[in-house]
Design an enzyme around this catalytic site. Structure first.
Site: not given
Ligand code: DGY
Length: 327
Positions: A246, A275, A293
């Site tokens: 993240r 983001e 991402h």
């Molecule tokens: C998640 O699933 O948390 C990813 O960041 C997006 O697929």
């Protein structure tokens, strides 16, 4: 008989793979987001007021304020994604809203991407591709675009969950890397599932040894800016930071400073603090690989995630505990 009127109403906040949308229309009175236009906070509230359930994505910010809407009808938020730090799960719990996620199906593809970022940044793949596309490649030269060897180096992992273990397996068995890691709780050898990895007592111990530091901890208050100025200074100067977890786990301003000062060798990033905004300074740095991402972005995985979210909704509406309930 299953009439449209009798079926639970589900509002979907993002465009989903075709098979998933088809299944949603079969099982529910589903309102799809064909235009793929992000929902505003107000639109999320309206969705909570008018549907029995929401199928949301990691781009939706479901705060306590959003959840605290009068006349809420929806009692389930089925998140399309494993990470749910964009949903205030404490507020959801307090309001009696069930939250589910989509674990496991994205483990392998996200681990593949972490390895890809590691290879790309070390071997200067983005930079090389930009050079070729710009028509600036002149000839093969022994000293041209020399990168860093990955095989046999040390991978340092922060947060040894499912995706971390899958990344470590690829690194160890595919690239002969040595793996060290930090995890909040002590892992018993059998929890390492055959990996030969050494658990360190502190993040600093990992940073001191690692040639590549790969982040795999969840986002949220507890891990916010876990990689800060002091920790960048604690990395080896040639080491690379890889983030597929993240964005807010990294203090982006401190990362830019560390890169500017040459405190670290480079970074491979798939996620960002704000983001889809990416700090302008990073855009000009050749030793940084930037992806939008994409961790779970394969046809197979994105379909699997969607069908999992659909199953969570079905279980909930059938009065059962959804298989992937997180709140
Ligand atoms: C998640 O699933 O948390 C990813 O960041 C997006 O697929």
């Amino acid at each position: 008989m299953n009439t449209a009127a009798a079926r639970p109403k589900v509002i979907v906040t993002g465009r989903l793979p075709e098979d998933v949308e088809r299944e949603l229309l079969v099982r529910f009175d589903a309102q799809l987001n064909i235009d793929d236009r992000p929902f505003t906070a107000r639109e999320l509230q309206q969705a909570l007021q008018s549907a029995d359930g929401l199928l949301t994505t990691v781009a939706d910010r479901i705060t306590a304020d959003v959840l605290d809407v009068p006349g809420r009808r929806a009692n389930i938020i089925a998140n399309y994604g494993v990470g749910y730090n964009h949903i205030d799960v404490h507020a959801a719990k307090a309001q009696g809203v069930t939250v589910t996620n989509t674990p496991d199906v994205l483990t392998d593809c996200t681990a593949d991407l972490a390895i890809m970022l590691m290879l790309m940044v070390a071997r200067r793949a983005g930079e090389g591709e930009r050079l070729v596309r710009a028509g600036q490649w002149q000839s093969w030269r022994p000293t041209h675009m020399i990168g860093t060897r990955v095989s046999g180096k040390t991978l340092g992992i922060i947060g040894m969950g499912r995706i971390a273990k899958a990344t470590a397996r690829r690194a160890q068995h595919g690239l002969g890397m040595n793996v060290v890691f930090f995890n909040r709780s002590r892992l018993a050898p059998e929890q390492l599932e055959g990996l030969d990895a050494q658990q360190c007592d502190s993040i600093e111990d990992v940073l001191a040894q690692a040639d590549f530091v790969s982040l795999h901890c969840p986002g949220g208050e507890e891990t916010r800016h876990l990689m800060n100025a002091a920790r960048f200074a604690a990395m080896q100067r040639h080491a690379f930071l890889i983030n597929t977890a993240r964005g807010d786990v990294v203090d982006e301003a401190a990362l830019v400073d560390a890169l500017n000062q040459g405190l670290i060798g480079g970074a491979g990033l798939d996620v960002y603090e704000h983001e889809p905004r990416v700090p302008a300074a990073l855009l000009t740095m050749e030793n940084v690989v930037l992806l939008p991402h994409l961790g779970s972005a394969t046809r197979e995985t994105r379909t699997g995630m969607g069908l999992m979210a659909v199953d969570n909704l079905s279980a909930f509406f059938a009065g059962q505990t959804p298989p992937n309930k997180v709140a």
